[in-house]
Design a protein around this motif. Structure first.
Motif, PDB file in Angstrom:
ATOM      1  N   ASP A 168       8.926  55.096  13.586  1.00  0.00           N
ATOM      2  CA  ASP A 168      10.034  54.216  13.955  1.00  0.00           C
ATOM      3  C   ASP A 168      10.918  53.925  12.741  1.00  0.00           C
ATOM      4  O   ASP A 168      11.489  52.852  12.625  1.00  0.00           O
ATOM      5  N   ASP A 169      11.041  54.910  11.842  1.00  0.00           N
ATOM      6  CA  ASP A 169      11.880  54.771  10.662  1.00  0.00           C
ATOM      7  C   ASP A 169      13.121  55.657  10.783  1.00  0.00           C
ATOM      8  O   ASP A 169      13.426  56.175  11.857  1.00  0.00           O
ATOM      9  N   PHE A 170      13.791  55.855   9.656  1.00  0.00           N
ATOM     10  CA  PHE A 170      15.116  56.466   9.599  1.00  0.00           C
ATOM     11  C   PHE A 170      15.215  57.793  10.355  1.00  0.00           C
ATOM     12  O   PHE A 170      16.158  58.038  11.095  1.00  0.00           O
ATOM     13  N   GLY A 171      14.229  58.676  10.178  1.00  0.00           N
ATOM     14  CA  GLY A 171      14.283  59.992  10.810  1.00  0.00           C
ATOM     15  C   GLY A 171      14.311  59.936  12.322  1.00  0.00           C
ATOM     16  O   GLY A 171      14.825  60.847  12.988  1.00  0.00           O
ATOM     17  N   ARG A 172      13.760  58.866  12.890  1.00  0.00           N
ATOM     18  CA  ARG A 172      13.730  58.740  14.350  1.00  0.00           C
ATOM     19  C   ARG A 172      15.135  58.617  14.927  1.00  0.00           C
ATOM     20  O   ARG A 172      15.383  59.008  16.067  1.00  0.00           O
ATOM     21  N   VAL A 173      16.059  58.076  14.132  1.00  0.00           N
ATOM     22  CA  VAL A 173      17.443  57.935  14.583  1.00  0.00           C
ATOM     23  C   VAL A 173      18.017  59.292  14.959  1.00  0.00           C
ATOM     24  O   VAL A 173      18.620  59.465  16.025  1.00  0.00           O
ATOM     25  N   PHE A 174      17.811  60.306  14.109  1.00  0.00           N
ATOM     26  CA  PHE A 174      18.384  61.623  14.345  1.00  0.00           C
ATOM     27  C   PHE A 174      17.632  62.354  15.445  1.00  0.00           C
ATOM     28  O   PHE A 174      18.223  63.104  16.225  1.00  0.00           O
ATOM     29  N   ARG A 175      16.318  62.144  15.500  1.00  0.00           N
ATOM     30  CA  ARG A 175      15.544  62.686  16.623  1.00  0.00           C
ATOM     31  C   ARG A 175      16.095  62.152  17.930  1.00  0.00           C
ATOM     32  O   ARG A 175      16.277  62.892  18.901  1.00  0.00           O
ATOM     33  N   ASN A 176      16.399  60.840  17.960  1.00  0.00           N
ATOM     34  CA  ASN A 176      16.956  60.243  19.173  1.00  0.00           C
ATOM     35  C   ASN A 176      18.327  60.818  19.501  1.00  0.00           C
ATOM     36  O   ASN A 176      18.655  61.006  20.682  1.00  0.00           O
ATOM     37  N   ASN A 177      19.153  61.092  18.468  1.00  0.00           N
ATOM     38  CA  ASN A 177      20.452  61.731  18.723  1.00  0.00           C
ATOM     39  C   ASN A 177      20.270  63.003  19.542  1.00  0.00           C
ATOM     40  O   ASN A 177      20.998  63.237  20.521  1.00  0.00           O
TER      41      ASN A 177
END
Length: 560
Positions: A168-177
């Protein structure tokens, strides 16, 4: 002629009573404190940082939002308290340095995620990443299109270990994109400042990419490039808007100013297609018969005093009409059908009045308000299943002490009944919205669709209290444990020592029960003025109605 049904809630409130006036004052003080704090949080990094943003020819996050959304409308902001009271050693991070919320463009609902460059240049603190992910999750659950306005220096390096690696950190943002795009949910990104390092992936993984002159988009800035490969290059040549428009072909639209960029976003939004709406019933809304302002006086400032939850419902539901389900059974939980903002909903609410109940052997007993008993849990489980069968969204209104304990409760099968209710809540497929008005303690919090049970939104009044048990109960238990530990080590405690220890533990626990503590950690999406409860639930239902997919309802093994 058919006889009219009696489903209108009648109010017996006396607004001139001393108790009502005392409650009014207590709630008004809580709301005023909330308003003042939110105004301070909305200032972001403060006057000097705002001035610096303007000197760069850029608007602030909130100025951009005001231009973006439809004139005369307001952002339904989420998580303004994110990171509240946290990161003080770094000067704090008001609203976690990012503004999120629901806004309308050409009448259509969007989730907005807007970096606030006045807070540490828009850098990502641990809670910043979690706040962005929560906004993305809301958009995914409800199929809400997203708009990102990017102006961020990337990860806040002193805290990188808590920002970079986890699920649930920064990399998850792009995965969600990527996942959001695959789901067919539109995403529009505008780069309106810096967009560097891993953060550069966010805009490029969206459907439409805009960029303003003077902004920068690169995996490594000029200083890092020189350090890594010895190459000297300007920021504009490395990753400016003209380069990405003319050479790399990364962006779709290059705009000269913030204002032009926002105008282009609105023009693109106007042309988006429309998907099928959800199957939930909605009709023209009707206002309640009673004034919402009276909620201040109805809600009890003293948690030990009972009040009638039906009086609360009468000031929230359309026309003050409520078809109560099994009204004479399991009376510490109110279940029934109503409309809020025109939407048909099923309501599960804790009744705070003490209730007389007759058991299976004909014996009468008094049941405590705000406590879930076997009968009320069984009633609620069945009602929740009925709402899923009938495609009716659920609204849970919390003021719950927990489940009943003791021999009689255990013999009546309280664990089995509670498991049945938790099962129904867990597997519910219709939208669930949670409103915490008072206490939300222990397993009662779980059964009433707490955060772990995937409500689409969690709202709380400023009077909410949120923990495994009340402050008094927790302090008493923890102090007894601590005293025994101290006495085993040879310490002797007098009455004053015991009182001091009790107060220290209780103060810490009370601080953690405060809704601002929960909102800072994203357990709560928005702390709301009680007067705005109806509007908040309607906004949540507006969002939920964008998702037409309702899976098949299954409960698995159900305790009987």
């Amino acid at each position: 002629m058919a006889e009219a049904i009696q489903n209108q809630l009648e109010s017996r409130v006396d607004p001139t009573s001393p108790r009502f006036e005392k409650n009014m004052r207590a709630m008004a003080e809580l709301v005023a404190r909330m308003r003042n704090e939110e105004e301070r949080l909305a200032e972001g990094g403060g006057g000097k940082a705002i001035e610096s943003q303007h000197q760069k020819g850029r608007l602030t996050a909130r100025e951009r939002i005001a231009l973006l959304i439809d004139p005369g409308t307001r952002l339904f902001e989420t998580a303004i308290y994110a990171a509240h009271g946290m990161y003080e050693e770094w000067g704090g991070a008001p609203a976690a340095g990012v503004v999120t919320g629901l806004g309308r463009l050409h009448g259509r609902l969007f989730m907005l995620i807007v970096n606030d460059a006045t807070v540490k240049a828009g850098a990502f603190f641990p809670m910043t990443a979690k706040k962005v992910i929560r906004a993305q999750n809301i958009a995914m659950e409800n199929r809400i299109p997203l708009i990102y306005l990017v102006d961020s220096a990337g990860v806040f390096l002193p805290l990188q270990e808590d920002v970079f690696p986890d699920q649930d950190d920064f990399g998850r943002v792009f995965r969600n994109n990527a996942v959001i795009s695959a789901m067919g949910i539109p995403q529009i990104t505008a780069i309106m400042g810096m967009c560097v390092a891993g953060g550069a992936y966010l805009p490029v993984m969206c459907d439409h990419i805009l960029m303003t002159d003077g902004s920068g988009l690169f995996l490594a800035g000029p200083a890092l490039v020189q350090a890594a490969i010895g190459q000297k290059v300007s920021a504009e040549e490395l990753g400016g808007a003209s380069m990405h428009a003319q050479i790399a072909g990364t962006i779709d639209y290059r705009e000269p100013t913030d204002e032009a960029c926002i105008a282009r976003i609105r023009s693109l939004v106007e042309k988006l297609g429309h998907r099928t709406a959800a199957p939930f019933d909605r009709r023209k809304a009707q206002p309640p018969l009673y004034a919402a302002e009276e909620l201040y006086g109805i809600f009890e400032a003293d948690p030990a005093r009972p009040y009638d939850m039906r009086e609360v419902l009468a000031r929230i539901v359309d026309g003050s009409r409520f078809d109560e389900y099994k009204s004479e059974y399991g009376k510490t939980l109110l279940c029934g059908y109503a409309r809020i903002g025109g939407y048909a909903v099923g309501i599960v609410a804790n009744q705070k009045l003490h209730q007389q109940q007759t058991d299976h052997e004909g014996r009468k007993r008094m049941e405590f308000g705000g406590v879930v008993y076997t009968e009320s849990a069984e009633k609620a489980a069945r009602f929740i299943m009925d709402c899923n069968q009938s495609l009716v969204p659920l609204v849970f209104i919390h003021d719950v002490n927990g489940f009943m304990v003791g021999r009689d409760a255990e013999w009546s099968g309280i664990i089995r009944a509670g498991a049945k209710m938790v099962n129904a809540v867990s597997n519910s497929v219709v939208p669930k919205i949670t409103v915490i008005v008072g206490g939300s303690f222990g397993a009662g919090h779980y059964a009433m669709c707490g955060k772990a049970y995937d409500p689409r939104f969690v709202f709380a009044w400023p009077s909410a209290r949120y923990a495994v048990m009340s402050g008094e109960s927790a302090a008493g238990t923890l102090v007894e444990i601590k005293i025994k530990q101290l006495e085993r080590s040879g310490a002797k405690l007098g009455d004053d020592d015991r009182k001091r220890l009790y107060q220290e533990v209780k103060d810490t626990y009370d601080q953690q029960m405060d809704p601002r503590y929960g909102a800072a950690r994203l357990w709560i999406d928005r702390i709301i003025d009680p007067i705005d409860t109806r509007d908040a639930v309607t906004a949540a239902l507006d969002a939920a109605s964008l998702n037409p997919d309702v899976p098949e309802f299954k409960v698995g093994v159900l305790q009987t």
